[in-house]
Design a protein around this motif. Structure first.
Motif, PDB file in Angstrom:
ATOM      1  N   GLU A  76     -23.020 -41.686  70.228  1.00 22.31           N
ATOM      2  CA  GLU A  76     -21.647 -41.738  71.543  1.00 22.31           C
ATOM      3  C   GLU A  76     -22.432 -42.644  73.141  1.00 22.31           C
ATOM      4  N   MET A  77     -21.672 -43.192  73.190  1.00 16.35           N
ATOM      5  CA  MET A  77     -22.162 -43.949  74.497  1.00 16.35           C
ATOM      6  C   MET A  77     -20.587 -43.414  75.398  1.00 16.35           C
ATOM      7  N   VAL A  78     -20.892 -42.365  76.928  1.00 13.87           N
ATOM      8  CA  VAL A  78     -20.139 -42.023  77.090  1.00 13.87           C
ATOM      9  C   VAL A  78     -20.219 -42.948  79.069  1.00 13.87           C
ATOM     10  N   THR A  79     -19.331 -43.636  79.573  1.00 12.53           N
ATOM     11  CA  THR A  79     -19.450 -44.317  80.748  1.00 12.53           C
ATOM     12  C   THR A  79     -18.196 -44.162  81.402  1.00 12.53           C
ATOM     13  N   LEU A  80     -18.828 -44.502  83.075  1.00 13.19           N
ATOM     14  CA  LEU A  80     -18.447 -44.418  83.849  1.00 13.19           C
ATOM     15  C   LEU A  80     -18.286 -46.166  84.634  1.00 13.19           C
ATOM     16  N   SER A  81     -16.416 -45.999  84.632  1.00 15.73           N
ATOM     17  CA  SER A  81     -16.248 -46.890  85.343  1.00 15.73           C
ATOM     18  C   SER A  81     -15.419 -46.684  86.693  1.00 15.73           C
ATOM     19  N   GLY A  82     -15.653 -47.224  87.862  1.00 13.93           N
ATOM     20  CA  GLY A  82     -15.198 -47.349  88.261  1.00 13.93           C
ATOM     21  C   GLY A  82     -14.955 -45.493  89.077  1.00 13.93           C
TER      22      GLY A  82
END
Length: 237
Positions: free
Chosen positions: A197-203
């Protein structure tokens, strides 16, 4: 509505904790990516299966698209999702519902939970809130969270207290590791039964990618990075 209010109480308990500057151990380094404009993925107004298209997934995995089964919830909000699955060479495993029922241990990748922080917040607030939700917590932060929990639950029912305590307990042992140089921030965890599980913040936007293509955490991690980049590429100029 009652369950939503309980969830919001739980979220407020740990997202209000002071952000620690201490980096968790075992950092994972990845390729740097560029932050897009605010609300970019949401503004595209695409379905989940358009933000992570099957043809691109098949190309990355070097498999014919006909091998995949697609399961999607066609919603353009955080409750939408898309999953692509295909047969594996792993033996069947007990069903989560009953250990006496065996189900295929299929390979899959998924994309879900596209959400956005308030674009009017200061830029540093996106990273701070995201880190607070997923980072490894210090003993001091855990103590602060537990103190806040007791304050929030003073006038709640026993059912509500137990629900939030379970939520807080899960947060303390979330098992996420910080990932460097992927989006604006990212966290990863892997379990041989559930996959990665990869959680990502982009902007100011967050989303989650899921992978299970083997029991090898590194193999799943490398694939998750490619899928995250594929999603973020939707926002390239």
């Amino acid at each position: 509505m009652k369950k939503i209010m309980i969830l919001l109480i739980g979220m407020s308990i740990f997202t209000s904790c002071k952000n620690s500057e201490t980096e968790p151990q075992n950092e994972i380094t990845t390729k740097t990516s560029t932050s897009p404009n605010l609300n970019c993925l949401s503004k595209l107004d695409l379905r989940y299966d358009e933000l992570l298209p099957l043809d691109d997934v098949a190309r990355i995995l070097n498999r014919p698209s006909e091998e995949f089964k697609t399961k999607t919830i066609d919603r353009k909000d955080s409750y939408g999702e898309v999953y692509y699955s295909w047969e594996s060479d792993r033996p069947s495993q007990p069903s989560p519902v009953s250990e006496h029922v065996m189900v295929p241990d299929n390979n899959f990748i998924g994309f879900s939970s596209l959400n956005a922080y308030d674009a009017d917040l200061p830029a540093e607030a996106f990273r701070e809130r995201f880190d607070t939700a997923y980072k490894e917590m210090s003993e001091e932060e855990i103590a602060q969270m537990e103190a806040r929990m007791e304050k929030h639950l003073e006038n709640k029912t026993e059912e509500e207290r137990e629900t939030v305590k379970g939520f807080v307990g899960a947060r303390k042992s979330s098992g996420f590791e910080k990932v460097d140089n992927l989006g604006d921030a990212a966290y990863w965890r892997f379990n041989t039964e559930r996959g990665g599980e990869m959680v990502t913040l982009s902007g100011n936007e967050t989303f989650t990618v899921y992978t299970k293509i083997s029991h090898d955490p590194d193999e799943n991690f490398d694939l998750a990075k490619k899928l995250v980049q594929l999603v973020m590429n939707n926002c390239e100029d």
